[in-house]
Design a protein around this motif. Structure first.
Motif, short mmCIF file in Angstrom:
data_model
loop_
_atom_site.label_atom_id
_atom_site.label_comp_id
_atom_site.label_asym_id
_atom_site.label_seq_id
_atom_site.Cartn_x
_atom_site.Cartn_y
_atom_site.Cartn_z
N VAL A 137 38.00 49.44 33.62
CA VAL A 137 36.57 49.14 33.43
C VAL A 137 36.41 47.79 32.76
O VAL A 137 35.55 46.99 33.12
CB VAL A 137 35.92 50.25 32.57
N GLN A 138 37.24 47.53 31.77
CA GLN A 138 37.11 46.25 31.06
C GLN A 138 37.42 45.08 31.97
O GLN A 138 36.79 44.02 31.88
CB GLN A 138 38.07 46.22 29.86
N ASP A 139 38.39 45.24 32.87
CA ASP A 139 38.70 44.15 33.79
C ASP A 139 37.51 43.87 34.70
O ASP A 139 37.17 42.72 34.98
CB ASP A 139 39.92 44.50 34.66
N THR A 140 36.87 44.96 35.18
CA THR A 140 35.69 44.77 36.03
C THR A 140 34.60 44.02 35.28
O THR A 140 34.01 43.06 35.79
CB THR A 140 35.15 46.13 36.48
N LEU A 141 34.34 44.45 34.05
CA LEU A 141 33.28 43.79 33.29
C LEU A 141 33.63 42.33 33.00
O LEU A 141 32.76 41.46 33.03
CB LEU A 141 33.07 44.53 31.96
N GLU A 142 34.91 42.09 32.79
CA GLU A 142 35.27 40.71 32.50
C GLU A 142 35.11 39.84 33.72
O GLU A 142 34.68 38.68 33.63
CB GLU A 142 36.72 40.65 32.00
N GLU A 143 35.43 40.40 34.90
CA GLU A 143 35.22 39.60 36.11
C GLU A 143 33.75 39.31 36.33
O GLU A 143 33.38 38.24 36.77
CB GLU A 143 35.75 40.36 37.32
N MET A 144 32.91 40.31 36.01
CA MET A 144 31.50 40.10 36.32
C MET A 144 30.82 39.20 35.31
O MET A 144 29.96 38.40 35.66
CB MET A 144 30.77 41.44 36.29
N SER A 145 31.19 39.33 34.05
CA SER A 145 30.38 38.63 33.06
C SER A 145 31.18 37.66 32.23
O SER A 145 30.63 36.91 31.46
CB SER A 145 29.75 39.65 32.11
N GLY A 146 32.49 37.68 32.33
CA GLY A 146 33.28 36.75 31.56
C GLY A 146 33.67 37.25 30.19
O GLY A 146 34.33 36.56 29.45
N ASN A 147 33.31 38.49 29.85
CA ASN A 147 33.55 38.94 28.50
C ASN A 147 33.78 40.44 28.52
O ASN A 147 33.25 41.13 29.39
CB ASN A 147 32.32 38.63 27.64
N ARG A 148 34.59 40.95 27.57
CA ARG A 148 34.83 42.39 27.56
C ARG A 148 33.75 43.17 26.83
O ARG A 148 33.54 44.35 27.06
CB ARG A 148 36.18 42.69 26.93
N VAL A 149 33.09 42.53 25.89
CA VAL A 149 31.92 43.13 25.24
C VAL A 149 30.94 41.98 25.13
O VAL A 149 31.27 40.85 25.39
CB VAL A 149 32.23 43.70 23.84
#
Lengths: 324, 393, 158
Positions: free
Chosen positions: B134-146
């Motif tokens: 999940v964190q990898d997906t979010l990082e790809e989409m937004s550039g950040n893990r949180v």
């Protein structure tokens, strides 16, 4: 003269203290490595426990306000000395040269000293978390100690002797006790896991509840020695169970000449203690921690009854053999 | 043993954030609890009154690390309603995708932490490894893990490329399989069952009486879920259902959270597959008309309520944030009485506390901006003095 | 999904408490006074079936301090009860006997200085323990006083 020299070599070098300390650190490495691989992690390199020990020896020793420094300094050393001495009476390469009738009782007694040491340290730390940890350690001692003693003594009952080395010899002539008393073997393993305070019985040192339990206020060399005590207890406990149930450093074939039997015995010792370590590590990885009152229920309902059943079976069997 | 005060916090290995529970215990049973949640107070509500809308969104996002998107979406949604703007459907879907991914990462984090609290480190390691998907997906989409920074008033700031959508879809089936395995583990593993069942039980009446929200409430059969009560974003179109359970104890809360994980995965998959084309933002007036709005959002921990008042300028007049953890503290304090000391970490962890959300005020007083350093002895003396003062209280 | 409350039904039940307006399809706002708000909440719990308190918001509108109680129930409509309090003596009876309002009232007391009569425990919850008394940071007319010490460790210079 030669005997004295050989005895000193046995006690201090091999398979005595020097080998014991090295083997304890290897055990800690293997334990952490197996746990890490089972948890899909990499785990530490093999010199990690050694490096931890050396590092901790060099750290500053902090004395909390109002604590008796001499007791804090000496209790870890006493605990370490107790388990190292217990190890000497267990057959490693053949019968132990210090064996005598009743050494099984001595070994059991020495192996409980670390728990008493934990209680003392926890109580004297003037810290609520340590006091609670110490109380939990002693409560746990009451729960598992009775079954553990019973099942370690049943092989002695059946073999008719109170010396570990002679029990090993009896197993070489007849059969390993793991086949004659399987319930006892299982109870002994559970009892050892509880004695060493490993999951699911690591209640006294529950990190998420009471910081570090009785060891909270220990620093520097005191903590290093307490950790080393735990490692050495693991080796001594595994060696005790492998001697009592798995036949120790012997196989049912008598090997001559004697130096060859020593080498084979040593290799067998390594194999058997490593097997027990593997079992204990798997139990540690696969479970969570239980509460002290749940341990109370499980301990008295199941483990103690299993131990008493084992004793009853042994008495019945020896009655039959005597009568027959 | 006579009654003893056991300080859980502010520094304690069981707590991820500082909070002070003074537990008054009799042996291993808890008699009473006193609460002090001031340690993470940062002054966000007051600071938000001095910033215009563009600058206040990043500030609100940093109320909390794990539910950052919740705060910024709730605020953006409220301001857009005051300004009477309708954001394009593609922006709504992207906001939903990020919101549900955030819920998944939060619930997986919680599950690992709950396992760690009972000493079951193996499960903790496995779950956090799966959370990396999940964190990898979010990082790809937004550039950040949180702290994703996806929102702005009027839409989203970044678009999703087809490669990102495909990469996310590819990760989902493996995660679904692992979640099924965790359901199995929670239902059958012995130590989990005996440490979770019967602990921290709250009945349906008690939940309503103490005002609990989120999975804590849904585990007792109360089916309030803002995504279905007051629908917003794409929740009306995606197929999902509210997950409730009747056990009411920590085990029930675990079941609810794992159920929500499965539902979130379905929503993410639906939104990724049906992402509508179109613009991702609309132009926004600089000034908001005078108005008052009560914007509610279902954060991973429960219902988040932003009470926003605007006064015809480009700043808010008042923003009052009621986070789900604040609403849940009363129920925790009540259900901890007469439980065992060893269960405190489990019960506190079961409401999934996010103290950064709860305490949002600290005042930094920097009138004397001269550099100074404190020696080690001085630090020691001050910390000892503070400890002795606390002991005397 | 149950139907929301109809505004006429709310008007009937609550009309003597104050003005009622419907802000949104599922939100109804009722303005009332501090002495009547306790009964208003009791009636909304019994007759309007609001069994949940969402939050208590407080705001400073320059002239008076406002308190807004947000309630909801299975009908999923939010009933907001608004009262205004004078700045010099902001006092109101506590709702913690009928609602789980304790934690919100403690927080509002710390930040705005509103005193809730009858609340058994109005200690500091959200401000640190060495915060000076009578400083209410979220009021519009509050500025940090450079002479006072607001908590933390005093830095000393070498």
């Amino acid at each position: 003269m030669m005997d004295t020299v050989l005895l000193l070599v046995y006690i201090f070098l091999f398979p005595g203290f020097l080998f014991l300390l090295a083997y304890a650190l290897v055990f800690e490495y293997l334990d952490r490595r197996i746990a890490a691989r089972m948890q899909h992690r990499v785990g530490p390199p093999f010199y990690q426990p050694f490096a931890d020990f050396i590092k901790m020896l060099g750290k500053e020793v902090i004395d909390p306000d109002g604590v008796d420094k001499r007791i804090f300094d000496s209790v870890p050393l006493v605990a370490l000395a107790a388990v190292m001495t217990a190890y000497l009476y267990i057959p490693i390469i053949g019968s132990s040269p210090l064996a005598f009738q009743g050494d099984v009782v001595l070994v059991l007694y020495l192996l409980t000293l670390p728990t008493i040491a934990l209680f003392l340290l926890g109580w004297m730390s003037r810290n609520i978390f340590s006091a609670m940890g110490g109380i939990r350690a002693v409560t746990q001692l009451f729960i598992y100690e009775v079954p553990f003693f019973l099942v370690i003594l049943t092989p002695a009952l059946m073999a008719g002797t109170w010396s570990i080395s002679e029990i090993v010899v009896w197993q070489q002539k007849n059969m390993w006790f793991v086949f004659l008393q399987p319930i006892g073997f299982i109870v002994a393993l559970i009892g050892l896991q509880a004695k060493l305070e490993r999951t699911p019985f690591d209640i006294p040192e529950a990190e998420t509840e009471i910081v570090a339990g009785p060891l909270t206020e220990l620093t520097g060399r005191r903590l290093a020695f307490m950790h080393l005590t735990t490692d050495v207890s693991l080796v001594a406990g595994s060696a005790l169970i492998s001697a009592m149930f798995l036949g120790g450093p012997t196989i049912p074939v008598i090997i001559t000449p004697i130096w060859l039997s020593w080498i084979v015995g040593f290799l067998l010792f390594l194999v058997k203690t490593l097997t027990i370590l593997l079992i204990l590590s798997s139990i540690k990885v696969a479970t969570g921690r239980i509460r002290i009152d749940q341990l109370n229920t499980i301990g008295w309902k199941y483990i103690a009854s299993a131990a008493i059943a084992q004793v009853a079976i042994v008495l019945f069997m020896s009655y039959r053999w005597v009568m027959a | 043993m006579p009654e003893v005060i056991i300080p859980i916090g502010p520094h304690h290995p069981a707590l991820k954030e500082p909070v002070n529970f003074k537990v008054i215990a009799d042996g291993e049973k808890i008699v009473r609890l006193e609460l002090d949640i001031s340690y993470n107070h940062r002054g966000i509500e007051k600071a938000a009154e001095q910033r215009d809308f563009i600058r206040v969104l990043p500030l609100l996002e940093r109320v909390c690390g794990i539910c950052s998107h919740s705060h910024s979406t709730a605020f953006a949604k409220g301001i857009e309603e005051i300004m009477q703007l309708e954001i394009p459907p593609r922006a709504q879907y992207i906001r939903t995708i990020v919101a549900e991914l955030e819920r998944m990462h939060s619930h997986l984090l919680w599950l690992g932490v709950a396992a760690h609290e009972i000493g079951f480190n193996t499960l903790f390691m496995w779950i956090w490894r799966d959370r990396e998907a999940v964190q990898d997906t979010l990082e790809e989409m937004s550039g950040n893990r949180v702290h994703y920074g996806m929102n702005e008033i009027g839409g989203v700031r970044r678009d999703l490329t087809p490669e990102q959508v495909n990469a996310a879809l590819v990760r989902l089936p493996h995660l679904e399989e692992r979640i099924k395995k965790y359901v199995d583990m929670v239902n059958n593993q012995e130590t989990l069952l005996i440490r979770f069942k019967g602990i921290g039980k709250l009945s349906k009446e008690e939940v309503l009486k103490y005002g609990a929200v989120g999975p804590t409430a849904r585990a007792s059969g109360v089916d309030y879920d803002i995504r279905s009560d007051d629908p917003y974003l794409a929740y009306k179109e995606a197929p999902w259902k509210v997950v409730t359970d009747t056990h009411g104890d920590v085990y029930g809360r675990t079941i609810v959270r794992i159920g929500e994980l499965e539902e979130s995965l379905k929503i993410v998959r639906y939104c990724l597959e049906h992402l509508p084309e179109g613009p991702i933002r609309v132009t926004v007036p600089k000034i908001a008309p005078k108005g008052e709005i009560f914007s509610r959002y279902e954060a991973p921990r429960g219902e988040l309520a932003h009470f926003i008042r605007t006064n015809g300028t480009d700043k808010v007049e008042r923003i009052d944030i009621r986070t789900p953890t604040l609403a849940n503290w009363t129920s925790v304090a009540m259900c901890l009485v007469n439980q065992n000391l060893a269960d405190i970490p489990v019960i506190v962890a079961a409401i999934d506390p996010c103290l950064s959300c709860t305490s949002r005020i600290t005042v930094m007083n920097d009138y004397d901006r001269k550099a100074s350093s404190i020696t080690m002895d001085e630090l020691r003396r001050q910390s000892r003095a503070r400890f002795q003062r606390a002991e005397r209280l | 999904m149950t139907n929301g409350l109809m505004v006429d039904f709310v008007l009937d039940t609550m009309k003597e408490f104050g003005t009622i307006e419907q802000i949104r399809s599922n939100r109804i706002r009722i303005s009332t006074t501090p002495d009547k708000v306790h009964d208003a909440i009791k009636r909304s719990r019994e007759l309007l079936k609001c069994d949940r308190l969402i939050t208590i918001s407080a705001a400073d509108n320059g002239r008076t301090l406002e308190l807004i109680y947000h309630l909801t129930g299975p009908h999923r409509t939010v009933i907001s009860l608004v009262i205004e309090l004078p700045r010099d003596v902001p006092e109101t009876p506590t709702m913690s006997d009928i609602l789980p309002a304790g934690i919100y009232e403690r927080q509002i007391h710390d930040l705005f200085g509103i005193f809730f009569k009858g609340n058994p425990n109005l200690e500091k919850i959200i401000l640190n323990e060495d915060w000076p008394d009578n400083e209410y940071p979220l009021r519009k007319d509050w500025k940090p006083d450079p002479g006072k010490f607001y908590g933390g460790i005093k830095e000393e210079r070498i």
